[in-house]
Design a protein around this motif. Sequence first.
Motif, mmCIF file in Angstrom:
data_model
loop_
_atom_site.group_PDB
_atom_site.id
_atom_site.type_symbol
_atom_site.label_atom_id
_atom_site.label_comp_id
_atom_site.label_asym_id
_atom_site.label_seq_id
_atom_site.Cartn_x
_atom_site.Cartn_y
_atom_site.Cartn_z
ATOM 1 N N GLY A 471 22.700 52.359 31.512
ATOM 2 C CA GLY A 471 22.222 50.980 31.494
ATOM 3 C C GLY A 471 23.364 50.001 31.355
ATOM 4 N N TRP A 472 23.008 48.753 31.084
ATOM 5 C CA TRP A 472 24.001 47.697 30.859
ATOM 6 C C TRP A 472 23.980 47.310 29.384
ATOM 7 C CZ3 TRP A 472 23.261 43.452 35.206
ATOM 8 C CH2 TRP A 472 23.491 44.042 36.463
ATOM 9 N N ASP A 473 25.158 47.179 28.820
ATOM 10 C CA ASP A 473 25.295 46.623 27.477
ATOM 11 C C ASP A 473 25.849 45.205 27.604
ATOM 12 O OD1 ASP A 473 24.392 48.933 26.233
ATOM 13 O OD2 ASP A 473 26.390 49.832 26.172
ATOM 14 N N GLY A 474 25.072 44.355 28.234
ATOM 15 C CA GLY A 474 25.509 42.979 28.446
ATOM 16 C C GLY A 474 26.563 42.894 29.536
ATOM 17 N N PHE A 475 27.549 42.020 29.294
ATOM 18 C CA PHE A 475 28.571 41.760 30.303
ATOM 19 C C PHE A 475 29.959 41.927 29.699
ATOM 20 C CE2 PHE A 475 24.892 38.958 31.124
ATOM 21 C CZ PHE A 475 24.456 39.552 32.300
ATOM 22 N N ILE A 476 30.945 42.151 30.561
ATOM 23 C CA ILE A 476 32.323 42.250 30.100
ATOM 24 C C ILE A 476 32.678 40.945 29.385
ATOM 25 C CG2 ILE A 476 34.726 42.502 30.811
ATOM 26 C CD1 ILE A 476 33.730 44.065 33.242
ATOM 27 N N PRO A 477 33.186 41.001 28.176
ATOM 28 C CA PRO A 477 33.534 39.755 27.458
ATOM 29 C C PRO A 477 34.541 38.929 28.245
ATOM 30 C CG PRO A 477 33.571 41.638 25.963
ATOM 31 C CD PRO A 477 33.418 42.197 27.343
ATOM 32 N N PRO A 478 34.406 37.610 28.229
ATOM 33 C CA PRO A 478 35.334 36.759 28.983
ATOM 34 C C PRO A 478 36.805 37.044 28.659
ATOM 35 C CG PRO A 478 33.477 35.462 28.216
ATOM 36 C CD PRO A 478 33.324 36.813 27.611
ATOM 37 N N ALA A 479 37.113 37.329 27.409
ATOM 38 C CA ALA A 479 38.507 37.557 27.019
ATOM 39 C C ALA A 479 39.075 38.833 27.630
ATOM 40 C CB ALA A 479 38.621 37.619 25.497
ATOM 41 N N GLU A 480 38.204 39.724 28.123
ATOM 42 C CA GLU A 480 38.661 40.983 28.704
ATOM 43 C C GLU A 480 38.728 40.940 30.225
ATOM 44 O OE1 GLU A 480 36.541 44.357 27.173
ATOM 45 O OE2 GLU A 480 36.533 43.569 25.120
ATOM 46 N N LEU A 481 38.387 39.821 30.813
ATOM 47 C CA LEU A 481 38.504 39.710 32.265
ATOM 48 C C LEU A 481 39.973 39.577 32.645
ATOM 49 C CD1 LEU A 481 35.478 37.372 33.094
ATOM 50 C CD2 LEU A 481 35.666 39.846 33.434
ATOM 51 N N PRO A 482 40.349 40.077 33.820
ATOM 52 C CA PRO A 482 41.777 40.114 34.183
ATOM 53 C C PRO A 482 42.345 38.733 34.424
ATOM 54 C CG PRO A 482 40.430 40.751 36.060
ATOM 55 C CD PRO A 482 39.500 40.640 34.889
ATOM 56 N N ARG A 483 43.609 38.575 34.058
ATOM 57 C CA ARG A 483 44.350 37.333 34.305
ATOM 58 C C ARG A 483 45.780 37.672 34.719
ATOM 59 N NH1 ARG A 483 43.225 32.972 29.417
ATOM 60 N NH2 ARG A 483 40.937 32.837 29.587
ATOM 61 N N LEU A 484 46.332 36.807 35.514
ATOM 62 C CA LEU A 484 47.748 36.904 35.869
ATOM 63 C C LEU A 484 48.338 35.504 35.805
ATOM 64 C CD1 LEU A 484 50.203 38.468 37.009
ATOM 65 C CD2 LEU A 484 49.320 37.974 39.302
ATOM 66 N N LEU A 485 49.378 35.335 35.007
ATOM 67 C CA LEU A 485 50.043 34.042 34.853
ATOM 68 C C LEU A 485 51.512 34.168 35.244
ATOM 69 C CD1 LEU A 485 48.589 32.754 31.474
ATOM 70 C CD2 LEU A 485 48.584 31.462 33.612
ATOM 71 N N ASP A 486 51.987 33.215 36.015
ATOM 72 C CA ASP A 486 53.409 33.097 36.348
ATOM 73 C C ASP A 486 54.016 34.410 36.866
ATOM 74 O OD1 ASP A 486 53.393 30.405 35.389
ATOM 75 O OD2 ASP A 486 53.531 31.186 33.343
ATOM 76 N N PRO A 487 53.488 34.961 37.969
ATOM 77 C CA PRO A 487 54.072 36.190 38.512
ATOM 78 C C PRO A 487 55.540 35.970 38.861
ATOM 79 C CG PRO A 487 52.652 35.141 40.127
ATOM 80 C CD PRO A 487 52.419 34.425 38.838
ATOM 81 N N PRO A 488 56.399 36.955 38.604
ATOM 82 C CA PRO A 488 57.840 36.744 38.776
ATOM 83 C C PRO A 488 58.258 36.442 40.211
ATOM 84 C CG PRO A 488 57.334 39.063 38.329
ATOM 85 C CD PRO A 488 56.093 38.291 38.064
ATOM 86 N N GLN A 489 57.513 36.915 41.185
ATOM 87 C CA GLN A 489 57.885 36.650 42.574
ATOM 88 C C GLN A 489 57.556 35.224 43.003
ATOM 89 O OE1 GLN A 489 55.454 38.575 41.534
ATOM 90 N NE2 GLN A 489 53.691 38.643 42.924
ATOM 91 N N GLY A 490 56.776 34.488 42.194
ATOM 92 C CA GLY A 490 56.495 33.090 42.486
ATOM 93 C C GLY A 490 55.356 32.859 43.448
ATOM 94 N N TYR A 491 54.575 33.858 43.740
ATOM 95 C CA TYR A 491 53.408 33.683 44.601
ATOM 96 C C TYR A 491 52.402 34.788 44.297
ATOM 97 C CZ TYR A 491 55.676 37.343 47.365
ATOM 98 O OH TYR A 491 56.276 38.516 47.753
#
Length: 779
Positions: A471-491
């Motif tokens: 079954g489902w135990d709700g939804f993935i918590p917002p804080a656990e969703l993937p993020r990427l900030l300032d990738p070193p290649q610049g794009y």
Amino acid sequence: MGKLIKRGLAVLLGLVIGLAGWAAYRVIGSAPPLDGELEVRGLADGVTVEADELGVPNIQAKRREDALAALGLLHARDRLFQLELMRRKSGGRLAEVFGAPALSLDRMQRGYRFEAAARAIVAALPESQRKALDAYVAGINGWLDLGRPLPPEFAALGVEPEPWRPEDSILVALGMFQTLNSQEQDERMLTVMEAALPPELVRFLTPDTDAYATVLVGGENSRRPATDIPVDAWVKLGSPAPVVAGGVDALNSVAGSNNWAVSGARSRDGRAMVANDMHLSLGIPNIWYRAQWRYGSVSVAGLTLPGLPLLITGSNGHVAWGYTNVDADVLDLVQLDVDREHPNRYRAPDGWKEFEHYAEIIKVKDGEDELLPVRSTQWGPVSPVHLLGKPVAVRWTALDAGAVDLGLLDLMETTSLEDTMAVLNRSGGPNQNVALADERGRIGWTVMGRFPLRRGLDGVVSRAWGNGAAGWDGFIPPAELPRLLDPPQGYLATANNRTLGADYPHVIAHNQANGYRAYRISQRLKELPQASEADLLALQMDTQSAFFEFYRELAVNAAGPSSEVGRYLTAWNGRMDGDSVGIPLLWIFRDKLAEAVFSPVVRRGRQLDPQFGYYWREMETPLRALLTAKLPKTLPSSNFSDWDQLIKRLLDESVAELRRSFPETNLDQITWGQFNKTLIQHPFSRKLPALSRWLDMPAVENGGCSGFCVRIIGRDHGATERMVVSPNHPEDGILHMPGGQSGHPLSDNYRDQQGAWHDGNALPFLSGKPVHRLLLRPL
């Protein structure tokens, strides 16, 4: 008698002329006013709406709610019939105006009970979101209250619009949800494959990676890596003769998009930029509506969706954003264990439960009402289509009041990447990749929407949930969703491809697009050390397709390089331009190869489900593996002695099909543009072609393709907009779309953006010099 006949004809002619004049007056009179003053119910203060020559409005208000009310009024003024169709389509009410031909679609929509879902979603909205929605709804109804002549489509159908409700706006959102995140067919396909095929063959046929994989977060490894050909398992499928036709969708185009972000380190002056082109069905009017508005210190511009009080993609001056579809798996088909002794009961974790029963009444124009019985469970409605002979319930985030909201309203007032990501991560709606750029030259990526937190299953195939193990135990918590900030290649770039590696702890998708577009975008961005807005627009129009080089080599070897076919293919320039030759044949050839190679799989699947088809979006990985290895035991048809003979026969059939399509043209003169014509139609002309001259955009030959190059354009599917913008340099931004702002055929803004969109010419992101001024005053 003769005089009476003449007199009768004169009277009849007078009536015809009079009716024609009245009709012309009504049609001309229904053209929307762009100037003047209107008194509108629901406003707290006056609002000024200026518009440029393209009809792009610039709304100036003191309060957010007044700005949104004005937006609602403009949506109704310029797109009223579009609003009507969208709410009716989602709500399953098209047969009321189109009659029996619309019944099948209405039945499907009523089976999901979208209307009930919309009521629950509206009731659960936070107060601030409900206040904004109510203001927007008041703006739509404010336009209707003015009693202006209706657009000609209403008169043609003999319909008048009902007042707009908050639930109608949610129905529009659910319609977009259905377009972007309804994966029922995927789970049906995979469930049949699990039952029909050995597990090692299923793994081989359903990888989540390819030669062009471009991952952003979670490492390079994938959850469903490519595997070696399971020869013994394949042999057991047998070799059907002849090839099973129609069971493979080699393109499997989906509602998708391209987006990317370039940091200040890779631009000419330190500005960060976002580029976005969203790929959906092309129609008239376009699905998006351009708008700009200001209230207090907030100023936003970009694209809106008629029916919703949201800025979909654009910029607020601090941050810019653009979307691509995740192709997320947010729908499960729950196998139901029905009590044989009491068939009105199904097994649930806490014991047997009775089905809920609903009677959906579908009104039919010029026909009798139809009563559609619908059963529902604690997980969702029961699908009218069984899966492997068993009933299944639909558990889908779109039908969950906790998964759909108007949280994107808060994007109007964010000031940093981190703030914007937080809003996106907690907002409900269709699941999207979001590329971001801010005024400080930074860029980032994250996802939006609710993703199921599954227990006891991964969502690939249908399972029973009655014992509580799955079954489902709700939804993935917002804080656990993937993020990427300032990738070193610049794009960074996404294009409906897999963005996550196996190290990311949650599964959010399975069947995602081939990685070639994201790979090609990233390749080009790497070559742009000082990118400008014009450079990024040029990339949106890029037609190079190294993807088909594999098939060119295969075909030239089969035909011989000096043959007519070999010379035609050798002349291909590697691009999908309008004047490119050779590529039409390769397109057909790949389709035929996929259909033949996977024919044993389709035959076996159809033994369990006659509707089975194989349409895995990463089928390119197993397809190339089989075509490269050419193992005798995996030859898909007993009609051929070896793989080379099969490939040559399929190439000959492809040539014959191409010649039949263009009988008056020599093979070496058949171009991609001839093969890839685009026709953007109004809903009426699809059924009444005689109206095409007045309602449709001209049919044109196009460069671009439906999936394996950056510029996406096909017969009726493609980029519904192209946007490039830096949040702190919007005056240099670019935004264009097919058709125009207005849905009224007599408006100057019905088709005035079409040329720029087709040719890839820049139009300003912001509303330009005002040529119209509309004052809205409180009533």
